[in-house]
Design a protein around this motif. Structure first.
Motif, PDB file in Angstrom:
ATOM      1  N   ALA A  58       3.033  -4.867  64.513  1.00 12.02           N
ATOM      2  CA  ALA A  58       3.057  -6.033  63.619  1.00 12.02           C
ATOM      3  C   ALA A  58       1.920  -6.994  63.950  1.00 12.02           C
ATOM      4  O   ALA A  58       1.246  -7.513  63.049  1.00 12.02           O
ATOM      5  CB  ALA A  58       4.407  -6.739  63.738  1.00 12.02           C
ATOM      6  N   GLY A  59       1.681  -7.237  65.238  1.00  8.84           N
ATOM      7  CA  GLY A  59       0.596  -8.137  65.623  1.00  8.84           C
ATOM      8  C   GLY A  59      -0.765  -7.584  65.272  1.00  8.84           C
ATOM      9  O   GLY A  59      -1.653  -8.328  64.835  1.00  8.84           O
ATOM     10  N   PHE A  60      -0.956  -6.276  65.423  1.00  5.82           N
ATOM     11  CA  PHE A  60      -2.240  -5.655  65.099  1.00  5.82           C
ATOM     12  C   PHE A  60      -2.526  -5.747  63.599  1.00  5.82           C
ATOM     13  O   PHE A  60      -3.636  -6.113  63.188  1.00  5.82           O
ATOM     14  CB  PHE A  60      -2.219  -4.188  65.542  1.00  5.82           C
ATOM     15  N   ILE A  61      -1.527  -5.444  62.761  1.00  4.69           N
ATOM     16  CA  ILE A  61      -1.707  -5.516  61.307  1.00  4.69           C
ATOM     17  C   ILE A  61      -1.948  -6.956  60.873  1.00  4.69           C
ATOM     18  O   ILE A  61      -2.841  -7.241  60.067  1.00  4.69           O
ATOM     19  CB  ILE A  61      -0.470  -4.935  60.590  1.00  4.69           C
ATOM     20  N   GLY A  62      -1.148  -7.877  61.419  1.00  3.22           N
ATOM     21  CA  GLY A  62      -1.286  -9.273  61.019  1.00  3.22           C
ATOM     22  C   GLY A  62      -2.625  -9.875  61.393  1.00  3.22           C
ATOM     23  O   GLY A  62      -3.231 -10.622  60.608  1.00  3.22           O
ATOM     24  N   CYS A  64      -5.584  -8.204  62.205  1.00  3.06           N
ATOM     25  CA  CYS A  64      -6.768  -7.512  61.676  1.00  3.06           C
ATOM     26  C   CYS A  64      -6.864  -7.567  60.159  1.00  3.06           C
ATOM     27  O   CYS A  64      -7.965  -7.565  59.601  1.00  3.06           O
ATOM     28  CB  CYS A  64      -6.770  -6.054  62.134  1.00  3.06           C
ATOM     29  N   PHE A  65      -5.726  -7.617  59.465  1.00  7.81           N
ATOM     30  CA  PHE A  65      -5.722  -7.612  58.006  1.00  7.81           C
ATOM     31  C   PHE A  65      -5.266  -8.948  57.414  1.00  7.81           C
ATOM     32  O   PHE A  65      -5.017  -9.034  56.216  1.00  7.81           O
ATOM     33  CB  PHE A  65      -4.824  -6.475  57.497  1.00  7.81           C
ATOM     34  N   HIS A  66      -5.136  -9.961  58.278  1.00  9.16           N
ATOM     35  CA  HIS A  66      -4.802 -11.322  57.846  1.00  9.16           C
ATOM     36  C   HIS A  66      -3.499 -11.367  57.037  1.00  9.16           C
ATOM     37  O   HIS A  66      -3.431 -11.949  55.960  1.00  9.16           O
ATOM     38  CB  HIS A  66      -5.947 -11.923  57.028  1.00  9.16           C
ATOM     39  N   VAL A  67      -2.471 -10.696  57.584  1.00 11.14           N
ATOM     40  CA  VAL A  67      -1.147 -10.697  56.955  1.00 11.14           C
ATOM     41  C   VAL A  67      -0.306 -11.745  57.681  1.00 11.14           C
ATOM     42  O   VAL A  67       0.141 -11.522  58.818  1.00 11.14           O
ATOM     43  CB  VAL A  67      -0.493  -9.308  57.039  1.00 11.14           C
ATOM     44  N   ALA A  68      -0.103 -12.877  57.040  1.00 11.25           N
ATOM     45  CA  ALA A  68       0.551 -14.008  57.706  1.00 11.25           C
ATOM     46  C   ALA A  68       1.990 -13.703  58.084  1.00 11.25           C
ATOM     47  O   ALA A  68       2.447 -14.061  59.172  1.00 11.25           O
ATOM     48  CB  ALA A  68       0.485 -15.248  56.812  1.00 11.25           C
ATOM     49  N   TRP A  69       2.730 -13.014  57.179  1.00  8.73           N
ATOM     50  CA  TRP A  69       4.151 -12.768  57.476  1.00  8.73           C
ATOM     51  C   TRP A  69       4.319 -11.819  58.663  1.00  8.73           C
ATOM     52  O   TRP A  69       5.254 -11.958  59.448  1.00  8.73           O
ATOM     53  CB  TRP A  69       4.873 -12.214  56.253  1.00  8.73           C
ATOM     54  N   ALA A  70       3.378 -10.851  58.818  1.00  2.00           N
ATOM     55  CA  ALA A  70       3.452  -9.935  59.959  1.00  2.00           C
ATOM     56  C   ALA A  70       3.208 -10.688  61.271  1.00  2.00           C
ATOM     57  O   ALA A  70       3.879 -10.441  62.279  1.00  2.00           O
ATOM     58  CB  ALA A  70       2.437  -8.809  59.792  1.00  2.00           C
ATOM     59  N   LEU A  71       2.256 -11.621  61.250  1.00  4.76           N
ATOM     60  CA  LEU A  71       2.010 -12.416  62.450  1.00  4.76           C
ATOM     61  C   LEU A  71       3.177 -13.345  62.745  1.00  4.76           C
ATOM     62  O   LEU A  71       3.493 -13.618  63.907  1.00  4.76           O
ATOM     63  CB  LEU A  71       0.718 -13.223  62.277  1.00  4.76           C
ATOM     64  N   TRP A  72       3.823 -13.845  61.690  1.00  3.37           N
ATOM     65  CA  TRP A  72       4.986 -14.718  61.885  1.00  3.37           C
ATOM     66  C   TRP A  72       6.111 -13.941  62.573  1.00  3.37           C
ATOM     67  O   TRP A  72       6.730 -14.427  63.525  1.00  3.37           O
ATOM     68  CB  TRP A  72       5.453 -15.264  60.547  1.00  3.37           C
ATOM     69  N   VAL A  73       6.395 -12.720  62.091  1.00  6.51           N
ATOM     70  CA  VAL A  73       7.403 -11.864  62.724  1.00  6.51           C
ATOM     71  C   VAL A  73       7.002 -11.558  64.170  1.00  6.51           C
ATOM     72  O   VAL A  73       7.828 -11.586  65.092  1.00  6.51           O
ATOM     73  CB  VAL A  73       7.586 -10.562  61.920  1.00  6.51           C
ATOM     74  N   TYR A  74       5.732 -11.295  64.363  1.00 13.40           N
ATOM     75  CA  TYR A  74       5.211 -10.980  65.693  1.00 13.40           C
ATOM     76  C   TYR A  74       5.454 -12.136  66.666  1.00 13.40           C
ATOM     77  O   TYR A  74       5.918 -11.934  67.798  1.00 13.40           O
ATOM     78  CB  TYR A  74       3.720 -10.673  65.573  1.00 13.40           C
TER      79      TYR A  74
END
Length: 284
Positions: A58-62, A64-74
């Motif tokens: 989740a942190g890698f996707i958020g 590298c691809f600027h996915v805010a919700w993935a970083l929030w979950v991370y």
């Protein structure tokens, strides 16, 4: 510096993603192996491995691809993981604090007594279902078979592991020569000892104490590793917060550094200054 935190968090999560694979593999190997007695580490190892795998993905996707919700979950899971690891570390130090071996005069090895360990570990090891699993494990590992060829001199000069000291021989203080006639009181483990290879001292308290000493040593090593991991996780979490702010900023229509305030509440003296300025303009 705008994308620096995203790049760092991306590389760190790629590293932890790859590192989770041997952790999971080690847990699966321990679960399948019949010769290891570290059963208490199997489930935590697998849980930690899978959590690190999912969180790192989740942190890698958020990042590298600027996915805010993935970083929030991370960030949420990382906060929970850090708090859990801190609690386990404190619990590990508290539970494994008491214990240790007792020197035996004239011997290299030490002996272990069940009453020296924490009540939580003692109650755990006394559980018949748990001890039955551990006992079968020790039998399968052939730990005591290594001592079968020892000579009396070897018992004086060689060291033993805690399990060998507690499970493969009676306590050194036991005296089986005319002890009944003399009416001497002995350690209860002296009466639990049996020469049969599948019995020996596996039901002795000293055997359970030897297993607890092994667990205590492993938990101390694990607690030191937990402290290192805590420092690492806190550092990653701090960088992750910066990456999350960068990702949220990238989703807006405003470039980095530009004032994005739509409504600004005027200061208390704005209206007074405006009234005075208008009046003066009318007079002149």
């Amino acid at each position: 510096m705008y994308r620096f935190s995203n790049t760092v968090i991306g590389f760190l999560n790629l590293f932890t993603l790859l590192a989770s694979i041997p952790i999971i593999g080690g847990g699966l190997w321990m679960a399948r192996s019949s010769t290891t007695c570290e059963s208490f580490l199997q489930t935590p190892l697998l849980v930690v491995g899978f959590v690190v795998l999912i969180v790192s993905l989740a942190g890698f996707i958020g990042a590298c691809f600027h996915v805010a919700w993935a970083l929030w979950v991370y960030l949420v899971v990382m906060l929970f993981l850090t708090a859990t690891l801190m609690g386990l570390t404190v619990f590990g130090f508290v539970v494994t604090g008491p214990g240790g071996g007792v020197e035996v005069p004239g011997r290299v090895y030490k002996e272990y007594h069940l009453e020296k360990y924490s009540p939580w570990l003692t109650n755990r090891i006394k559980d018949p279902r748990y001890w039955s699993t551990i006992r079968s494990c020790i039998l399968g590992s052939k730990t005591c078979a290594k001592l079968a060829l020892w000579t009396p001199l070897d018992y004086l000069e060689k060291d033993m592991t805690p399990i060998q000291s507690g499970c493969c021989k009676p306590p050194t203080a036991c005296n089986y020569n005319n002890v009944m006639a003399a009416g001497l009181a002995q350690d209860p483990d002296c009466y639990r000892w049996n020469n049969a290879p599948n019995l020996l001292c596996y039901e002795c308290d000293s055997c359970k104490a030897g297993v607890l000493e092994d667990i205590r040593t492993d938990w101390h090593k694990l607690s030191v590793l937990n402290i290192v991991m805590l420092v690492f996780l806190i550092g990653i979490y701090s960088i992750g917060c910066c990456a999350f702010q960068n990702t949220k900023r990238a989703e807006t229509d405003y470039p980095y550094g530009e004032n994005r305030m739509k409504l600004v509440r005027p200061r208390w003296d704005y209206y007074w200054w405006r009234w005075w300025h208008d009046k003066r303009h009318q007079l002149y």
